[in-house]
Design a protein around this motif. Structure first.
Motif, PDB file in Angstrom:
ATOM      1  N   ASP A  48       0.786  -1.307  -0.039  1.00  0.00           N
ATOM      2  CA  ASP A  48       0.056   0.030   0.079  1.00  0.00           C
ATOM      3  C   ASP A  48       1.010   1.143  -0.023  1.00  0.00           C
ATOM      4  O   ASP A  48       0.489   2.249  -0.588  1.00  0.00           O
ATOM      5  CB  ASP A  48      -0.840  -0.001   1.189  1.00  0.00           C
ATOM      6  N   LEU A  49       1.917   1.302   0.738  1.00  0.00           N
ATOM      7  CA  LEU A  49       2.768   2.397   0.959  1.00  0.00           C
ATOM      8  C   LEU A  49       3.509   2.656  -0.292  1.00  0.00           C
ATOM      9  O   LEU A  49       3.880   3.735  -0.700  1.00  0.00           O
ATOM     10  CB  LEU A  49       3.674   2.501   2.132  1.00  0.00           C
ATOM     11  N   LEU A  50       3.842   1.458  -0.953  1.00  0.00           N
ATOM     12  CA  LEU A  50       4.773   1.413  -2.213  1.00  0.00           C
ATOM     13  C   LEU A  50       3.887   2.206  -3.409  1.00  0.00           C
ATOM     14  O   LEU A  50       4.453   3.220  -4.064  1.00  0.00           O
ATOM     15  CB  LEU A  50       5.114   0.080  -2.774  1.00  0.00           C
ATOM     16  N   LEU A  51       2.650   1.629  -3.404  1.00  0.00           N
ATOM     17  CA  LEU A  51       1.846   2.403  -4.439  1.00  0.00           C
ATOM     18  C   LEU A  51       1.529   3.737  -4.091  1.00  0.00           C
ATOM     19  O   LEU A  51       1.367   4.466  -5.029  1.00  0.00           O
ATOM     20  CB  LEU A  51       0.353   1.417  -4.203  1.00  0.00           C
ATOM     21  N   ALA A  52       1.078   4.291  -2.988  1.00  0.00           N
ATOM     22  CA  ALA A  52       1.129   5.409  -2.416  1.00  0.00           C
ATOM     23  C   ALA A  52       2.314   6.514  -2.995  1.00  0.00           C
ATOM     24  O   ALA A  52       2.067   7.460  -3.698  1.00  0.00           O
ATOM     25  CB  ALA A  52       0.603   5.802  -1.131  1.00  0.00           C
ATOM     26  N   ALA A  53       3.556   5.888  -2.499  1.00  0.00           N
ATOM     27  CA  ALA A  53       4.693   6.619  -3.025  1.00  0.00           C
ATOM     28  C   ALA A  53       4.748   6.922  -4.497  1.00  0.00           C
ATOM     29  O   ALA A  53       5.169   7.939  -5.228  1.00  0.00           O
ATOM     30  CB  ALA A  53       5.885   6.040  -2.434  1.00  0.00           C
ATOM     31  N   ALA A  54       4.628   5.892  -5.169  1.00  0.00           N
ATOM     32  CA  ALA A  54       4.803   5.695  -6.703  1.00  0.00           C
ATOM     33  C   ALA A  54       3.538   6.448  -7.596  1.00  0.00           C
ATOM     34  O   ALA A  54       4.173   7.045  -8.398  1.00  0.00           O
ATOM     35  CB  ALA A  54       4.952   4.044  -6.960  1.00  0.00           C
ATOM     36  N   GLU A  55       2.402   6.068  -7.180  1.00  0.00           N
ATOM     37  CA  GLU A  55       1.376   6.593  -7.937  1.00  0.00           C
ATOM     38  C   GLU A  55       0.544   8.044  -7.585  1.00  0.00           C
ATOM     39  O   GLU A  55      -0.032   8.358  -8.214  1.00  0.00           O
ATOM     40  CB  GLU A  55       0.203   5.411  -8.214  1.00  0.00           C
ATOM     41  N   ARG A  56       0.789   8.067  -6.061  1.00  0.00           N
ATOM     42  CA  ARG A  56      -0.158   9.322  -5.596  1.00  0.00           C
ATOM     43  C   ARG A  56       0.780  10.276  -4.815  1.00  0.00           C
ATOM     44  O   ARG A  56       0.276  11.175  -3.927  1.00  0.00           O
ATOM     45  CB  ARG A  56      -1.121   8.587  -4.624  1.00  0.00           C
ATOM     46  N   GLY A  57       2.257  10.180  -5.032  1.00  0.00           N
ATOM     47  CA  GLY A  57       2.984  11.272  -4.570  1.00  0.00           C
ATOM     48  C   GLY A  57       3.042  11.186  -3.289  1.00  0.00           C
ATOM     49  O   GLY A  57       3.244  11.974  -2.268  1.00  0.00           O
ATOM     50  N   GLY A  58       3.080   9.940  -2.605  1.00  0.00           N
ATOM     51  CA  GLY A  58       3.015   9.504  -1.181  1.00  0.00           C
ATOM     52  C   GLY A  58       4.337   9.702  -0.514  1.00  0.00           C
ATOM     53  O   GLY A  58       5.562   9.907  -1.611  1.00  0.00           O
ATOM     54  N   ILE A  59       4.666   9.644   0.641  1.00  0.00           N
ATOM     55  CA  ILE A  59       5.969   9.804   1.214  1.00  0.00           C
ATOM     56  C   ILE A  59       7.029   8.458   1.039  1.00  0.00           C
ATOM     57  O   ILE A  59       6.724   7.411   1.460  1.00  0.00           O
ATOM     58  CB  ILE A  59       5.908  10.043   2.523  1.00  0.00           C
ATOM     59  N   ILE A  60       8.000   8.683   0.319  1.00  0.00           N
ATOM     60  CA  ILE A  60       8.890   7.721  -0.046  1.00  0.00           C
ATOM     61  C   ILE A  60       9.430   7.076   1.140  1.00  0.00           C
ATOM     62  O   ILE A  60       9.680   5.817   1.382  1.00  0.00           O
ATOM     63  CB  ILE A  60       9.853   7.718  -1.058  1.00  0.00           C
ATOM     64  N   MET A  61       9.725   7.706   2.238  1.00  0.00           N
ATOM     65  CA  MET A  61      10.559   7.071   3.506  1.00  0.00           C
ATOM     66  C   MET A  61       9.409   6.267   4.121  1.00  0.00           C
ATOM     67  O   MET A  61       9.831   5.269   4.828  1.00  0.00           O
ATOM     68  CB  MET A  61      10.453   8.584   4.305  1.00  0.00           C
ATOM     69  N   LEU A  62       8.082   6.483   4.049  1.00  0.00           N
ATOM     70  CA  LEU A  62       7.251   5.397   4.778  1.00  0.00           C
ATOM     71  C   LEU A  62       7.487   3.926   4.063  1.00  0.00           C
ATOM     72  O   LEU A  62       7.257   3.223   4.549  1.00  0.00           O
ATOM     73  CB  LEU A  62       5.814   6.031   4.755  1.00  0.00           C
ATOM     74  N   ALA A  63       7.271   4.306   2.801  1.00  0.00           N
ATOM     75  CA  ALA A  63       7.397   3.004   1.777  1.00  0.00           C
ATOM     76  C   ALA A  63       8.824   2.430   2.145  1.00  0.00           C
ATOM     77  O   ALA A  63       8.727   1.069   2.470  1.00  0.00           O
ATOM     78  CB  ALA A  63       7.301   3.280   0.333  1.00  0.00           C
ATOM     79  N   GLU A  64       9.697   2.944   2.392  1.00  0.00           N
ATOM     80  CA  GLU A  64      11.128   2.189   2.708  1.00  0.00           C
ATOM     81  C   GLU A  64      11.108   1.872   4.129  1.00  0.00           C
ATOM     82  O   GLU A  64      11.368   0.596   4.383  1.00  0.00           O
ATOM     83  CB  GLU A  64      12.209   3.494   2.687  1.00  0.00           C
ATOM     84  N   ILE A  65      10.598   2.474   5.152  1.00  0.00           N
ATOM     85  CA  ILE A  65      10.339   1.903   6.587  1.00  0.00           C
ATOM     86  C   ILE A  65       9.438   0.283   6.539  1.00  0.00           C
ATOM     87  O   ILE A  65       9.815  -0.566   6.958  1.00  0.00           O
ATOM     88  CB  ILE A  65       9.737   2.900   7.534  1.00  0.00           C
ATOM     89  N   ALA A  66       8.355   0.668   5.696  1.00  0.00           N
ATOM     90  CA  ALA A  66       7.435  -0.512   5.646  1.00  0.00           C
ATOM     91  C   ALA A  66       8.109  -1.664   5.068  1.00  0.00           C
ATOM     92  O   ALA A  66       8.037  -2.866   5.290  1.00  0.00           O
ATOM     93  CB  ALA A  66       6.137  -0.276   4.628  1.00  0.00           C
ATOM     94  N   MET A  67       9.119  -1.413   3.881  1.00  0.00           N
ATOM     95  CA  MET A  67       9.659  -2.406   3.244  1.00  0.00           C
ATOM     96  C   MET A  67      10.827  -3.138   4.140  1.00  0.00           C
ATOM     97  O   MET A  67      10.811  -4.421   4.278  1.00  0.00           O
ATOM     98  CB  MET A  67      10.240  -2.101   2.073  1.00  0.00           C
ATOM     99  N   ARG A  68      11.345  -2.357   4.894  1.00  0.00           N
ATOM    100  CA  ARG A  68      12.476  -2.866   5.892  1.00  0.00           C
ATOM    101  C   ARG A  68      11.657  -3.724   7.031  1.00  0.00           C
ATOM    102  O   ARG A  68      12.219  -4.662   7.323  1.00  0.00           O
ATOM    103  CB  ARG A  68      12.990  -1.641   6.525  1.00  0.00           C
ATOM    104  N   GLN A  69      10.672  -3.471   7.471  1.00  0.00           N
ATOM    105  CA  GLN A  69       9.841  -3.948   8.521  1.00  0.00           C
ATOM    106  C   GLN A  69       9.183  -5.411   8.025  1.00  0.00           C
ATOM    107  O   GLN A  69       9.312  -6.246   8.641  1.00  0.00           O
ATOM    108  CB  GLN A  69       8.839  -3.042   9.151  1.00  0.00           C
ATOM    109  N   ALA A  70       8.700  -5.291   6.657  1.00  0.00           N
ATOM    110  CA  ALA A  70       8.015  -6.762   5.847  1.00  0.00           C
ATOM    111  C   ALA A  70       9.392  -7.475   5.874  1.00  0.00           C
ATOM    112  O   ALA A  70       9.153  -8.781   6.115  1.00  0.00           O
ATOM    113  CB  ALA A  70       7.528  -6.145   4.849  1.00  0.00           C
TER     114      ALA A  70
END
Length: 97
Positions: A48-70
């Motif tokens: 969800d956070l990857l999609l938000a960062a890539a397609e809706r201008g979301g915060i890339i840092m949140l996607a990075e943190i979520a990937m590291r946690q996953a």
């Protein structure tokens, strides 16, 4: 926004299997997981956070943190490193009246 946006720091994959540098790399990694694994909560959050960062201008840092946690889900936390030297001890000096 674009899937080619890079993380601040590359994400190392477990076992030295490479690095995730861009949102596209992370998305392809998630897509390569078995379907049952993709539907686990930690991977859904990361997706969800990857999609938000890539397609809706979301915060890339949140996607990075979520990937590291996953990627580290289920692994024991690292033990904190001990201090190099013990903390300074102070002695209270009482005044006699």
């Amino acid at each position: 926004m674009s899937w080619s946006r890079a993380f601040d720091r590359p994400i190392s994959l477990p076992g030295g299997a490479g690095e995730l540098v861009t949102l596209r790399d992370a998305g392809e990694h998630v897509a390569a997981l078995p379907k049952a694994e993709q539907h686990r909560d930690h991977w859904r959050t990361a997706t969800d956070l990857l999609l938000a960062a890539a397609e809706r201008g979301g915060i890339i840092m949140l996607a990075e943190i979520a990937m590291r946690q996953a990627l580290n889900h289920g692994r024991p936390a690292l033990e904190p490193t001990p201090r190099r030297k013990p903390p300074k001890k102070y002695r209270l000096i009482g005044s006699s009246s």
